[in-house]
Design a protein around this motif. Structure first.
Motif, PDB file in Angstrom:
ATOM      1  N   ALA A   1     -40.660  15.112   9.436  1.00 11.08           N
ATOM      2  CA  ALA A   1     -39.552  15.902   9.343  1.00 11.08           C
ATOM      3  C   ALA A   1     -38.725  16.236  10.647  1.00 11.08           C
ATOM      4  CB  ALA A   1     -39.772  17.259   8.422  1.00 11.08           C
ATOM      5  N   GLY A   2     -37.533  16.142  10.406  1.00 10.85           N
ATOM      6  CA  GLY A   2     -36.619  16.325  11.783  1.00 10.85           C
ATOM      7  C   GLY A   2     -36.557  15.268  12.442  1.00 10.85           C
ATOM      8  N   TYR A   3     -37.142  14.186  12.317  1.00 14.96           N
ATOM      9  CA  TYR A   3     -37.146  12.878  13.180  1.00 14.96           C
ATOM     10  C   TYR A   3     -35.919  12.175  12.930  1.00 14.96           C
ATOM     11  CZ  TYR A   3     -38.939   8.911  15.813  1.00 14.96           C
ATOM     12  OH  TYR A   3     -39.363   7.702  16.405  1.00 14.96           O
ATOM     13  N   PRO A   4     -35.138  11.540  13.843  1.00 11.39           N
ATOM     14  CA  PRO A   4     -33.734  10.697  13.733  1.00 11.39           C
ATOM     15  C   PRO A   4     -34.405   9.534  12.692  1.00 11.39           C
ATOM     16  CG  PRO A   4     -34.111  11.209  15.913  1.00 11.39           C
ATOM     17  CD  PRO A   4     -35.234  11.910  15.353  1.00 11.39           C
ATOM     18  N   LEU A   5     -33.486   9.165  11.922  1.00  9.04           N
ATOM     19  CA  LEU A   5     -33.613   8.043  11.081  1.00  9.04           C
ATOM     20  C   LEU A   5     -32.522   7.280  10.759  1.00  9.04           C
ATOM     21  CD1 LEU A   5     -36.061   7.148   8.861  1.00  9.04           C
ATOM     22  CD2 LEU A   5     -34.980   8.588   6.973  1.00  9.04           C
ATOM     23  N   SER A   6     -32.792   5.907  10.776  1.00  6.79           N
ATOM     24  CA  SER A   6     -31.658   5.005  10.336  1.00  6.79           C
ATOM     25  C   SER A   6     -31.994   4.123   9.151  1.00  6.79           C
ATOM     26  CB  SER A   6     -31.341   4.140  11.511  1.00  6.79           C
ATOM     27  OG  SER A   6     -32.717   3.025  11.723  1.00  6.79           O
TER      28      SER A   6
ATOM     29  N   VAL B   1     -31.392  13.069   9.798  1.00  2.70           N
ATOM     30  CA  VAL B   1     -32.323  13.815  10.013  1.00  2.70           C
ATOM     31  C   VAL B   1     -33.340  13.685   8.724  1.00  2.70           C
ATOM     32  CG1 VAL B   1     -33.298  16.079  10.421  1.00  2.70           C
ATOM     33  CG2 VAL B   1     -31.174  15.361  11.524  1.00  2.70           C
ATOM     34  N   MET B   2     -34.532  13.068   9.313  1.00  2.00           N
ATOM     35  CA  MET B   2     -35.515  13.108   8.085  1.00  2.00           C
ATOM     36  C   MET B   2     -35.908  14.361   7.487  1.00  2.00           C
ATOM     37  SD  MET B   2     -37.651  10.654   6.881  1.00  2.00           S
ATOM     38  CE  MET B   2     -39.141  10.636   6.096  1.00  2.00           C
ATOM     39  N   PRO B   3     -35.708  14.465   6.136  1.00  2.00           N
ATOM     40  CA  PRO B   3     -36.072  15.870   5.467  1.00  2.00           C
ATOM     41  C   PRO B   3     -37.758  15.871   5.282  1.00  2.00           C
ATOM     42  CG  PRO B   3     -34.522  14.440   4.097  1.00  2.00           C
ATOM     43  CD  PRO B   3     -35.220  13.572   5.401  1.00  2.00           C
ATOM     44  N   ASP B   4     -37.868  17.180   4.906  1.00  2.00           N
ATOM     45  CA  ASP B   4     -39.486  17.345   4.895  1.00  2.00           C
ATOM     46  C   ASP B   4     -39.768  17.125   3.457  1.00  2.00           C
ATOM     47  OD1 ASP B   4     -42.056  18.359   4.924  1.00  2.00           O
ATOM     48  OD2 ASP B   4     -41.711  20.380   5.650  1.00  2.00           O
ATOM     49  N   PHE B   5     -40.597  16.303   3.147  1.00  2.00           N
ATOM     50  CA  PHE B   5     -41.159  15.807   1.883  1.00  2.00           C
ATOM     51  C   PHE B   5     -42.448  16.239   1.526  1.00  2.00           C
ATOM     52  CE2 PHE B   5     -37.806  12.480   2.526  1.00  2.00           C
ATOM     53  CZ  PHE B   5     -36.864  13.034   1.711  1.00  2.00           C
TER      54      PHE B   5
END
Length: 246
Positions: A221-226, A175-179
């Motif tokens: 943020a919150g987006y699925p990330l590989s 899960v993509m963090p909020d940066f």
């Protein structure tokens, strides 16, 4: 005076008649020494030799120009020069190009390829990918492990090749963090520690925000990330870093 005019007209008529007779004689001599080129397309070489010989012509096979053709069988006339129906002099040579028949295709080896790569490889050979079956073995390499027909099997144009592929280890998703609002250098370091790639940053001025602060991010943020994804950052910069307008 009328007699002179009559003689002039009479002489002119004789001249025209002579020229017309000469043209007819020349045309007849040319036509008489020419033969019509027969149609040799689809004939074997012995058949072409016999047909050409019957009208007083010879043939010559141009082996270096032979080519594949889906319609004309192997070892039969594909192209002839001069073309059928044209005029040729007796003894003239007709040049023949023979067909190699349909191109003989072979199924390529697809072992280890992903289905998409296999489809591209098959398309280059005028073949296509058929049914794709799969299983998952996390301890074995991912990719195609079996195919039907087997490699180097003769095939016809457009034939389908079925494959069995191992999907291997499932791809990890995060899960993509909020940066947003964090220091860009620290964000890059954190992403690099976990094996993620960061693309070139885009810089913008933003009043009231410290330079080198993350303003935007993609994926959000919150987006699925590989680990195959590339993270893009928009970073703040000071107004003094902008070159003056020329």
């Amino acid at each position: 005076m009328p007699r002179i005019l009559f003689r002039l007209l009479y002489g002119a008529l004789l001249g025209v008649a002579f020229l017309f007779a000469a043209w007819l004689s020349f045309r007849g001599s040319i036509t008489g020494r020419s033969v019509t080129v027969p149609d040799l397309s689809g004939k074997t070489v012995p058949e072409a030799i016999r047909i050409a010989h019957d009208v007083g012509l010879r043939v010559e096979e141009q082996a270096s120009r032979a080519r594949y053709d889906d319609r004309v069988p192997r070892h039969r006339v594909l192209i002839q020069q001069p073309e059928a129906g044209s005029l040729a002099k007796p003894g003239q040579v007709l040049r023949l190009v023979l067909s190699l028949g349909p191109r003989e295709l072979q199924v390529p080896d697809l072992a280890g390829l992903a289905p998409r790569a296999a489809a591209l490889k098959l398309a280059r050979e005028s073949l296509q990918l058929g049914a794709v079956s799969w299983y998952r073995d996390t301890e074995a390499p991912a990719g195609i492990v079996g195919q039907n027909p087997e490699p180097e099997t003769p095939a016809t144009k457009g034939a389908a090749v079925e494959v069995l592929t191992n999907r291997g280890m499932p791809e990890q998703r995060f899960v993509m963090p909020d940066f947003v609002g964090q220091d860009a250098d620290k964000v890059r370091a954190r992403l690099g520690t976990f094996g993620f790639r960061v693309g070139s940053a885009r810089y913008e001025t933003y009043e009231g925000v410290q330079p080198n602060t993350v303003l935007k991010q993609f994926p959000p943020a919150g987006y699925p990330l590989s680990r195959r994804d590339v993270v893009s950052l928009t970073v703040s910069q000071s107004a003094s870093a902008i070159p003056p307008a020329s």
